[in-house]
Design a protein around this motif. Sequence first.
Motif, PDB file in Angstrom:
ATOM      1  N   TRP A  12      94.695  -2.347  59.549  1.00 35.07           N
ATOM      2  CA  TRP A  12      95.767  -1.374  59.505  1.00 35.07           C
ATOM      3  C   TRP A  12      95.820  -0.597  60.805  1.00 35.07           C
ATOM      4  O   TRP A  12      94.900  -0.645  61.603  1.00 35.07           O
ATOM      5  CB  TRP A  12      95.619  -0.411  58.347  1.00 35.07           C
ATOM      6  CG  TRP A  12      94.258   0.227  58.273  1.00 35.07           C
ATOM      7  CD1 TRP A  12      93.627   0.915  59.262  1.00 35.07           C
ATOM      8  CD2 TRP A  12      93.357   0.219  57.175  1.00 35.07           C
ATOM      9  NE1 TRP A  12      92.401   1.348  58.841  1.00 35.07           N
ATOM     10  CE2 TRP A  12      92.202   0.935  57.562  1.00 35.07           C
ATOM     11  CE3 TRP A  12      93.420  -0.310  55.897  1.00 35.07           C
ATOM     12  CZ2 TRP A  12      91.130   1.121  56.714  1.00 35.07           C
ATOM     13  CZ3 TRP A  12      92.341  -0.106  55.069  1.00 35.07           C
ATOM     14  CH2 TRP A  12      91.221   0.595  55.475  1.00 35.07           C
ATOM     15  N   PRO A  34      91.583  -2.220  53.104  1.00 32.84           N
ATOM     16  CA  PRO A  34      92.891  -1.912  52.518  1.00 32.84           C
ATOM     17  C   PRO A  34      93.157  -2.768  51.283  1.00 32.84           C
ATOM     18  O   PRO A  34      92.865  -3.958  51.266  1.00 32.84           O
ATOM     19  CB  PRO A  34      93.875  -2.260  53.642  1.00 32.84           C
ATOM     20  CG  PRO A  34      93.165  -3.282  54.466  1.00 32.84           C
ATOM     21  CD  PRO A  34      91.705  -2.961  54.369  1.00 32.84           C
ATOM     22  N   HIS A  48      98.851   4.252  51.107  1.00 29.04           N
ATOM     23  CA  HIS A  48      97.746   3.425  51.566  1.00 29.04           C
ATOM     24  C   HIS A  48      96.545   3.685  50.668  1.00 29.04           C
ATOM     25  O   HIS A  48      96.248   4.829  50.322  1.00 29.04           O
ATOM     26  CB  HIS A  48      97.378   3.759  53.013  1.00 29.04           C
ATOM     27  CG  HIS A  48      98.474   3.438  53.971  1.00 29.04           C
ATOM     28  ND1 HIS A  48      98.840   2.147  54.271  1.00 29.04           N
ATOM     29  CD2 HIS A  48      99.290   4.241  54.683  1.00 29.04           C
ATOM     30  CE1 HIS A  48      99.827   2.164  55.131  1.00 29.04           C
ATOM     31  NE2 HIS A  48     100.131   3.430  55.399  1.00 29.04           N
TER      32      HIS A  48
END
Length: 103
Positions: A12, A34, A48
């Motif tokens: 990310w 993630p 997120h």
Amino acid sequence: MESNDADTEYGWDIPGLNAVNDWLSAQQMGSLHPVDQHGTNIKAMECHVAIGAFNYLDVAGLEKAFREAPWDYPENVQLLILEQDDERFRLAWRVQESASQVG
């Protein structure tokens, strides 16, 4: 924090999460991963989400790393922790309550 190889390494481009992962790496703990791309059906997650499992983690150090990380929207960041013998997660830190030492 400048964009660097950590963006690709961690999956990310989020400076706050990269900073926390840099701290975890320095502790030889690995990193958070993630999982927000794993929403169900046709509905994607609108935030997120990162998870990790660690042995012998310095929890106070992790909380400090979260507090000091360069979050774009710190008011939206929450740190949930489940320790070895706990039955449920606890809210360890979030900006709104950081002054009152949630935990």
